[in-house]
Design a protein around this motif. Structure first.
Motif, PDB file in Angstrom:
ATOM      1  N   HIS A   1      -8.598   4.482  -2.945  1.00 45.65           N
ATOM      2  CA  HIS A   1      -8.394   5.407  -4.066  1.00 45.65           C
ATOM      3  C   HIS A   1      -8.078   4.709  -5.389  1.00 45.65           C
ATOM      4  CE1 HIS A   1      -6.818   8.732  -6.378  1.00 45.65           C
ATOM      5  NE2 HIS A   1      -5.596   8.257  -6.340  1.00 45.65           N
ATOM      6  N   CYS A   2      -7.346   3.603  -5.327  1.00 40.38           N
ATOM      7  CA  CYS A   2      -6.926   3.000  -6.607  1.00 40.38           C
ATOM      8  C   CYS A   2      -7.154   1.494  -6.615  1.00 40.38           C
ATOM      9  CB  CYS A   2      -5.455   3.320  -6.886  1.00 40.38           C
ATOM     10  SG  CYS A   2      -4.303   2.215  -6.070  1.00 40.38           S
ATOM     11  N   GLY A   3      -6.784   0.889  -7.717  1.00 39.07           N
ATOM     12  CA  GLY A   3      -7.025  -0.534  -7.927  1.00 39.07           C
ATOM     13  C   GLY A   3      -6.416  -1.422  -6.858  1.00 39.07           C
TER      14      GLY A   3
ATOM     15  N   SER B   1       0.860  -1.193   0.000  1.00 41.27           N
ATOM     16  CA  SER B   1       0.000   0.000   0.000  1.00 41.27           C
ATOM     17  C   SER B   1       0.891   1.235   0.000  1.00 41.27           C
ATOM     18  CB  SER B   1      -0.873  -0.020   1.262  1.00 41.27           C
ATOM     19  OG  SER B   1      -1.473   1.244   1.421  1.00 41.27           O
ATOM     20  N   CYS B   2       0.598   2.187  -0.882  1.00 44.39           N
ATOM     21  CA  CYS B   2       1.487   3.352  -0.961  1.00 44.39           C
ATOM     22  C   CYS B   2       1.229   4.330   0.176  1.00 44.39           C
ATOM     23  CB  CYS B   2       1.353   4.040  -2.317  1.00 44.39           C
ATOM     24  SG  CYS B   2      -0.092   5.107  -2.449  1.00 44.39           S
ATOM     25  N   GLY B   3       0.140   4.139   0.902  1.00 39.95           N
ATOM     26  CA  GLY B   3      -0.111   4.961   2.082  1.00 39.95           C
ATOM     27  C   GLY B   3      -0.851   6.253   1.809  1.00 39.95           C
ATOM     28  N   PHE B   4      -1.235   6.478   0.573  1.00 42.86           N
ATOM     29  CA  PHE B   4      -1.864   7.751   0.207  1.00 42.86           C
ATOM     30  C   PHE B   4      -3.257   7.898   0.829  1.00 42.86           C
ATOM     31  CE2 PHE B   4      -4.698   9.877  -2.909  1.00 42.86           C
ATOM     32  CZ  PHE B   4      -4.191  11.156  -2.822  1.00 42.86           C
ATOM     33  N   CYS B   5      -4.048   6.830   0.786  1.00 45.43           N
ATOM     34  CA  CYS B   5      -5.421   6.974   1.302  1.00 45.43           C
ATOM     35  C   CYS B   5      -5.638   6.066   2.518  1.00 45.43           C
ATOM     36  CB  CYS B   5      -6.453   6.692   0.207  1.00 45.43           C
ATOM     37  SG  CYS B   5      -6.464   5.015  -0.425  1.00 45.43           S
ATOM     38  N   THR B   6      -6.448   6.567   3.444  1.00 47.59           N
ATOM     39  CA  THR B   6      -6.606   5.894   4.736  1.00 47.59           C
ATOM     40  C   THR B   6      -7.271   4.517   4.631  1.00 47.59           C
ATOM     41  OG1 THR B   6      -6.810   8.084   5.657  1.00 47.59           O
ATOM     42  CG2 THR B   6      -7.392   6.266   7.104  1.00 47.59           C
ATOM     43  N   PRO B   7      -8.347   4.345   3.852  1.00 49.41           N
ATOM     44  CA  PRO B   7      -8.978   3.018   3.833  1.00 49.41           C
ATOM     45  C   PRO B   7      -7.987   1.910   3.485  1.00 49.41           C
ATOM     46  CG  PRO B   7     -10.342   4.600   2.672  1.00 49.41           C
ATOM     47  CD  PRO B   7      -9.051   5.301   2.985  1.00 49.41           C
ATOM     48  N   CYS B   8      -7.111   2.183   2.538  1.00 51.00           N
ATOM     49  CA  CYS B   8      -6.148   1.163   2.133  1.00 51.00           C
ATOM     50  C   CYS B   8      -4.981   1.088   3.118  1.00 51.00           C
ATOM     51  CB  CYS B   8      -5.658   1.469   0.717  1.00 51.00           C
ATOM     52  SG  CYS B   8      -4.316   0.423   0.154  1.00 51.00           S
ATOM     53  N   ARG B   9      -4.425   2.247   3.471  1.00 50.41           N
ATOM     54  CA  ARG B   9      -3.247   2.244   4.353  1.00 50.41           C
ATOM     55  C   ARG B   9      -3.555   1.552   5.684  1.00 50.41           C
ATOM     56  NH1 ARG B   9      -2.789   7.335   4.923  1.00 50.41           N
ATOM     57  NH2 ARG B   9      -3.765   7.456   6.975  1.00 50.41           N
TER      58      ARG B   9
HETATM   59 FE1  SF4 Z   1      -2.142   3.969  -2.290  1.00 50.52          FE
HETATM   60 FE2  SF4 Z   1      -3.954   2.950  -3.937  1.00 50.52          FE
HETATM   61 FE3  SF4 Z   1      -3.663   1.924  -1.503  1.00 50.52          FE
HETATM   62 FE4  SF4 Z   1      -4.725   4.301  -1.743  1.00 50.52          FE
HETATM   63  S1  SF4 Z   1      -5.596   2.379  -2.564  1.00 50.52           S
HETATM   64  S2  SF4 Z   1      -3.078   3.745  -0.296  1.00 50.52           S
HETATM   65  S3  SF4 Z   1      -3.616   5.123  -3.492  1.00 50.52           S
HETATM   66  S4  SF4 Z   1      -2.138   1.910  -3.107  1.00 50.52           S
END
Ligand code: SF4
Length: 588
Positions: free
Chosen positions: A530-532, A484-492
């Motif tokens: 935010h992303c795939g 996870s790149c950490g950009f958005c909270t739901p994913c991070r």
């Molecule tokens: Fe990053 Fe995408 Fe995960 Fe958001 S959903 S933290 S943008 S990798």
């Protein structure tokens, strides 16, 4: 007069921020604040931007790594851990080094990394960035000895570094080697609209998994206004269990460059990039040699094949260990020398891509298929596969099977057929498309590889009857939390919580309530990321809970606590006040 191979394509310490940082990492074994300041000055960037890039990519380190820097792949197929052995633990013990830390004398460091694309070679590692395959207990003992003796890698057994193609089944793309320039000549014989029409009529869809119509992408880009147009080849296959692009880059690179050049002709690009995953850096010299030859053959550079109006250059940019850079907008950020954080879309890269200009991003297999289509015509391609999935698909088959490797089929092949061909007689499930894809249980082995049914970027991971699917899920959950790149909270946060939940189950501390929370959390991560990466990070969990609930249930503990009142009934007043009576408003 043939063009010269541009110098900036070979000078990897200068041209691109990632390459400059890689050079420093190689020389000093880390990138110090002083180095960052120096690079910031050279590239006229804020130091904070350079620091954020160093921080983002996992192959850059702010503290020195060892002279021998060992990274074990922790993929389920090329991973270091089997029921019998933990090779990482073994080497750490033998070399008296702590995982993740350099030894006090600076000689060696040992860590792990996400899948390095060697799944058909068994347990594998990167040592100083170079893949070393086919690890076993004996080899680990020998490696320990060579490190202790301070032997340079050039003196290590050469066969340890030999990466085989392992092609076991060929169809239309793998059967034929394109004669350099043959497709391009055909494309250039007509005008660019004609070539676009051929690609459009072929029904070619992106082979990365999402399956967007390649011809339409080219058309949108061609029609988009901009100062320049770009072609980008996504050679950042990082989905665990995928390695077929490695084989294509090794043995079909001419067809790839041909496809890129044809795309450039169609969209009006003068510049293209191959974004090569850092784990495949060992292919760089080979790819550069082919590029060099193509310049000499007038297949790249200025006035390609004598057409004074058509010039096109290809540059290779090497990534530095970030799975998310396989996402096209993150890849473009990385190409621009930034952390690979996915952009907000729309606008899409076809109109606002590299440097904000119209850009086609296609993966290796798609561009190779385009080169073949330009040569053989759209009818040839359309005659194969299914209605919505024309042509073939190349699969990376690994896991519990007799002959792991690369298999090509026309679209529509059943999962069972692939299992028969690779010698997987005892499979309980197959993960199609990597951890982000779909888990297919035995009862569904008649399903087909196609965009209509089971789309895939190519990963085909076989799980035999003995395989512990809970550990597989745990491995996947760890992968997403790490990548996870950490950009958005739901994913991070969500992926980390999911990873923790799996640990809790594996430790035998989870209850039924944890399973409910996992389901809710999975739905949240899927919906609000935010992303795939986030959208697909919980696929494997939801599939497993549906088809293999017993895998989870047998590890659950029954809490001795039994409430004396009906808690769900007690909440009825609250539900009426809030006017909620959906499933989430109930405890059961
Ligand atoms: Fe990053 Fe995408 Fe995960 Fe958001 S959903 S933290 S943008 S990798």
């Amino acid at each position: 007069m043939p063009s010269q191979y541009p110098q900036n394509c070979v000078d990897f310490n200068a041209g691109h921020l990632l390459h400059r940082l890689y050079g420093l990492q190689q020389t000093y074994l880390h990138i110090s604040p002083e180095s960052m300041a120096q690079v910031a000055k050279e590239f006229q960037l804020p130091v904070s931007q350079v620091a954020s890039v160093v921080d983002f990519y996992s192959f850059f380190y702010q503290k020195p790594v060892g002279q021998y820097h060992i990274l074990f792949s922790n993929c389920t197929s090329c991973g270091y851990q089997t029921d019998q052995h933990n090779l990482l633990e073994m080497i750490c013990r033998l070399l008296t080094v702590m995982p993740g830390k350099a030894r006090a004398d600076g000689r060696v460091s040992v860590g792990e990394t996400s899948c390095i694309g060697m799944c058909d070679h068994g347990a594998s590692m990167l040592i100083n960035g170079v893949p070393l395959v086919g690890l076993n207990v004996e080899k680990i003992a020998q490696i320990t000895h060579l490190v202790s003796e301070h032997q340079p890698l050039s003196c290590w057994p050469v066969e340890w570094f030999q990466v085989e193609n392992n092609i076991h089944k060929r169809d239309v793309l793998l059967n034929e080697q394109i004669q350099p320039g043959s497709s391009l000549k055909k494309a250039l014989a007509g005008d660019s609209q004609l070539t676009l029409d051929v690609i459009l009529h072929s029904g070619l869809r992106g082979r990365g998994g999402a399956g967007f119509d390649a011809g339409k992408k080219w058309r949108f880009c061609r029609e988009a206004e901009g100062e320049a147009h770009y072609v980008v080849c996504n050679a950042d296959e990082g989905e665990p269990g995928t390695f077929k692009d490695r084989v294509l880059l090794q043995s079909y690179a001419d067809a790839l460059f041909e496809g890129m050049t044809i795309c450039a002709y169609v969209i009006g690009a003068r510049k293209g990039f191959v974004y090569l995953r850092g784990e495949y850096r060992y292919l760089l010299n080979h790819l550069q040699n082919i590029l060099k030859r193509r310049y000499e053959q007038s297949l790249l550079g200025t006035s390609i094949l004598g057409q004074t109006e058509f010039s096109f250059d290809i540059e290779i940019v090497v990534g530095a260990g970030a799975y998310i850079c396989g996402e096209e907008s993150a890849l473009i950020e990385s190409l621009e020398g930034k952390p690979g954080i996915p952009r907000i879309r729309p606008p899409f890269p076809v109109t606002h891509g590299y440097l904000g200009q119209p850009t086609v991003v296609n993966n290796v297999e798609t561009l190779i298929a385009a080169a073949y289509i330009a040569y053989h015509g759209s009818d040839w391609f359309k005659a194969m596969g299914t209605e919505q999935s024309t042509g073939s698909k190349i699969l990376s088959v690994s896991g519990d099977c007799r002959t792991p490797g690369v298999y090509e089929y026309t679209h529509g092949v059943s999962v069972q057929q692939v299992l028969n061909d690779c010698g997987a007689n005892n499979a309980q499930a197959v993960q199609i498309g990597g951890p982000a894809g779909a888990l297919v249980a035995k009862k569904d082995f008649a399903r087909q590889i196609s965009f209509e049914d089971l789309p895939t970027g190519g990963s085909f991971l076989v799980f035999g009857a003995h395989r512990n699917l809970l550990s597989v899920n745990q491995n996947f959950a760890r992968f997403f939390a790490h990548e996870s790149c950490g950009f958005c909270t739901p994913c991070r946060v969500g992926t980390r919580l999911l990873e923790n939940s799996f640990q809790k189950i594996a430790d035998g501390r989870a209850t039924r309530r944890d399973i409910q929370e996992i389901k809710q959390l999975s739905a949240l991560v899927k919906r609000y990321s935010h992303c795939g990466l986030g959208h697909t990070a919980a696929n494997h969990i939801l599939d497993s809970l549906q088809d293999f609930p017993e895998v989870f249930e047998e590890k659950l503990v029954q809490t001795p606590f039994t409430p004396s009142i009906n808690l769900d009934a007690a909440l009825e007043d609250a539900r009426q006040i809030t006017r909620r009576d959906d499933a989430d408003a109930h405890l059961e």
